[in-house]
Design a protein around this motif. Sequence first.
Motif, mmCIF file in Angstrom:
data_model
loop_
_atom_site.group_PDB
_atom_site.id
_atom_site.type_symbol
_atom_site.label_atom_id
_atom_site.label_comp_id
_atom_site.label_asym_id
_atom_site.label_seq_id
_atom_site.Cartn_x
_atom_site.Cartn_y
_atom_site.Cartn_z
ATOM 1 N N ASP A 1 -11.845 -25.909 -13.530
ATOM 2 C CA ASP A 1 -12.735 -27.014 -13.182
ATOM 3 C C ASP A 1 -14.191 -26.552 -13.264
ATOM 4 O O ASP A 1 -14.490 -25.366 -13.320
ATOM 5 N N CYS A 2 -15.092 -27.518 -13.267
ATOM 6 C CA CYS A 2 -16.527 -27.233 -13.235
ATOM 7 C C CYS A 2 -17.259 -28.522 -12.888
ATOM 8 O O CYS A 2 -16.678 -29.615 -12.917
ATOM 9 N N ALA A 3 -18.521 -28.392 -12.557
ATOM 10 C CA ALA A 3 -19.333 -29.564 -12.249
ATOM 11 C C ALA A 3 -19.665 -30.326 -13.529
ATOM 12 O O ALA A 3 -19.955 -29.726 -14.558
ATOM 13 N N GLY A 4 -19.621 -31.648 -13.457
ATOM 14 C CA GLY A 4 -19.973 -32.495 -14.597
ATOM 15 C C GLY A 4 -18.797 -33.170 -15.266
ATOM 16 O O GLY A 4 -18.974 -34.059 -16.110
ATOM 17 N N LEU A 5 -17.576 -32.777 -14.904
ATOM 18 C CA LEU A 5 -16.392 -33.380 -15.525
ATOM 19 C C LEU A 5 -16.304 -34.876 -15.230
ATOM 20 O O LEU A 5 -15.971 -35.681 -16.099
ATOM 21 N N ASN A 6 -16.605 -35.248 -13.996
ATOM 22 C CA ASN A 6 -16.496 -36.660 -13.632
ATOM 23 C C ASN A 6 -17.541 -37.514 -14.340
ATOM 24 O O ASN A 6 -17.300 -38.686 -14.632
ATOM 25 N N ALA B 1 -18.489 -41.673 -18.418
ATOM 26 C CA ALA B 1 -19.112 -42.110 -19.661
ATOM 27 C C ALA B 1 -18.079 -42.646 -20.652
ATOM 28 O O ALA B 1 -18.310 -43.661 -21.325
ATOM 29 N N VAL B 2 -16.947 -41.963 -20.758
ATOM 30 C CA VAL B 2 -15.884 -42.423 -21.655
ATOM 31 C C VAL B 2 -15.407 -43.814 -21.241
ATOM 32 O O VAL B 2 -15.253 -44.713 -22.085
ATOM 33 N N LEU C 1 -21.104 -39.488 -10.690
ATOM 34 C CA LEU C 1 -22.031 -38.526 -11.269
ATOM 35 C C LEU C 1 -22.314 -37.372 -10.324
ATOM 36 O O LEU C 1 -22.643 -36.266 -10.749
ATOM 37 N N ARG C 2 -22.189 -37.637 -9.033
ATOM 38 C CA ARG C 2 -22.532 -36.634 -8.024
ATOM 39 C C ARG C 2 -21.341 -35.822 -7.544
ATOM 40 O O ARG C 2 -21.481 -34.916 -6.724
ATOM 41 N N LEU C 3 -20.154 -36.124 -8.052
ATOM 42 C CA LEU C 3 -18.941 -35.443 -7.613
ATOM 43 C C LEU C 3 -18.657 -34.200 -8.446
ATOM 44 O O LEU C 3 -18.657 -34.249 -9.678
ATOM 45 N N GLY C 4 -18.402 -33.086 -7.766
ATOM 46 C CA GLY C 4 -17.968 -31.882 -8.469
ATOM 47 C C GLY C 4 -16.492 -31.971 -8.799
ATOM 48 O O GLY C 4 -15.793 -32.903 -8.404
ATOM 49 N N GLY C 5 -15.979 -30.982 -9.526
ATOM 50 C CA GLY C 5 -14.560 -30.969 -9.875
ATOM 51 C C GLY C 5 -14.193 -32.097 -10.803
ATOM 52 O O GLY C 5 -15.013 -32.600 -11.571
ATOM 53 N N THR C 6 -12.930 -32.509 -10.743
ATOM 54 C CA THR C 6 -12.444 -33.621 -11.562
ATOM 55 C C THR C 6 -11.492 -34.479 -10.749
ATOM 56 O O THR C 6 -10.545 -33.958 -10.147
#
Length: 363
Positions: free
Chosen positions: A14-19, A24-25, A67-72
């Motif tokens: 996991d990483c920040a930005g996945l959500n 966007a998709v 946009l503000r959530l970490g992980g997925t």
Amino acid sequence: MATKRIGILTSGGDCAGLNAALRAVVHRAIRNYGWRVFGIRDGSMGLMERPLDFVEFDLSLVTGDMLRLGGTILGTINKGDPFHYPMPDGTFRDRSSEFVEGYRELGIEALVVIGGDGSMRILNQLCRQGGIPMVGIPKTIDNDVAQTDYAIGFSTALDVAGEAIDRLAPTAASHHRVMILEVMGRDVGHIAINAGVAGGADVILIPELPYTLEGIANKIDDVRAEGRNHALMVVAEGCRTETGESITKVQSGGEARYGGIGQYLGARLADLVDAETRVTVLGHVQRGGVPSMRDRVIASAFGVHAVDLISSGRLGRVVAWQHGQVVDVPITDVANITRAVDPFGTLAQTARGLGIYIGEMPA
């Protein structure tokens, strides 16, 4: 005409930005094309479970708060290769056909895969086997995916490492210590060299360059000669010892993971430089937290472009960030290819120009 159905999954660490990419998709697919979007839970496992494990997205599920959530929110896995899946009795089984059957059962017509180079390789192989149209989005804090300047998650991880250096510097000065910060990155040093240059480190060690303990000690002696009573080191977790040995820790499942090079160096340098050393290991702190603005922007741009690729029939591609804009490249140019730090590149030359010891010049 039937409404197009697409799937999306997150795979690997996991990483920040996945959500932000997921959001966007969904926005692009629903708002601009009127498609249905199905989120597959826990990477490839969601299509291998029976019953299938998925959620259908609508716009009410993908608000700005994502946009503000970490992980997925979909969950992810970084083990359990469907081609070599570990079974409870210790054996391994090829479950790839279950993935393909799950895809067909869900009735989706294309798959968006958010993953690193290893995930891209496995998912590309699965999709080729099943004739599944696929588009990839690169993510990894290591920033080692080929053909892209940035992958989702790197910017946030770098911010965390930079903040750690800023916090370590005053305590190092207060106690006249050598502070060693061990950062993640696997087999590459992108986090280490970026954070070290930005944080004013005296020594930066990366897997791409050999080093000597004498070289480190000489740099610390130079720092003292310049009138400073402390020093800062940043070391990438994948660095080997000066004799070329990997420092790893065996996990509960028997898998070896990097970790411990900071402690090793701290012990070796304590006597060599006649100074107190302290080691900080950031570990998974770098994966979590609120995504940086850059990660949110890059993830959003990647998500929009991925949907547009499906719409235009340009499949088997991976979106990428090059020279300030989104492009796309063949997945074969990305899958299982590692983008390392260039020992002669701009960052390495900048570090040397600042007097930072980053190891010995390659032959």
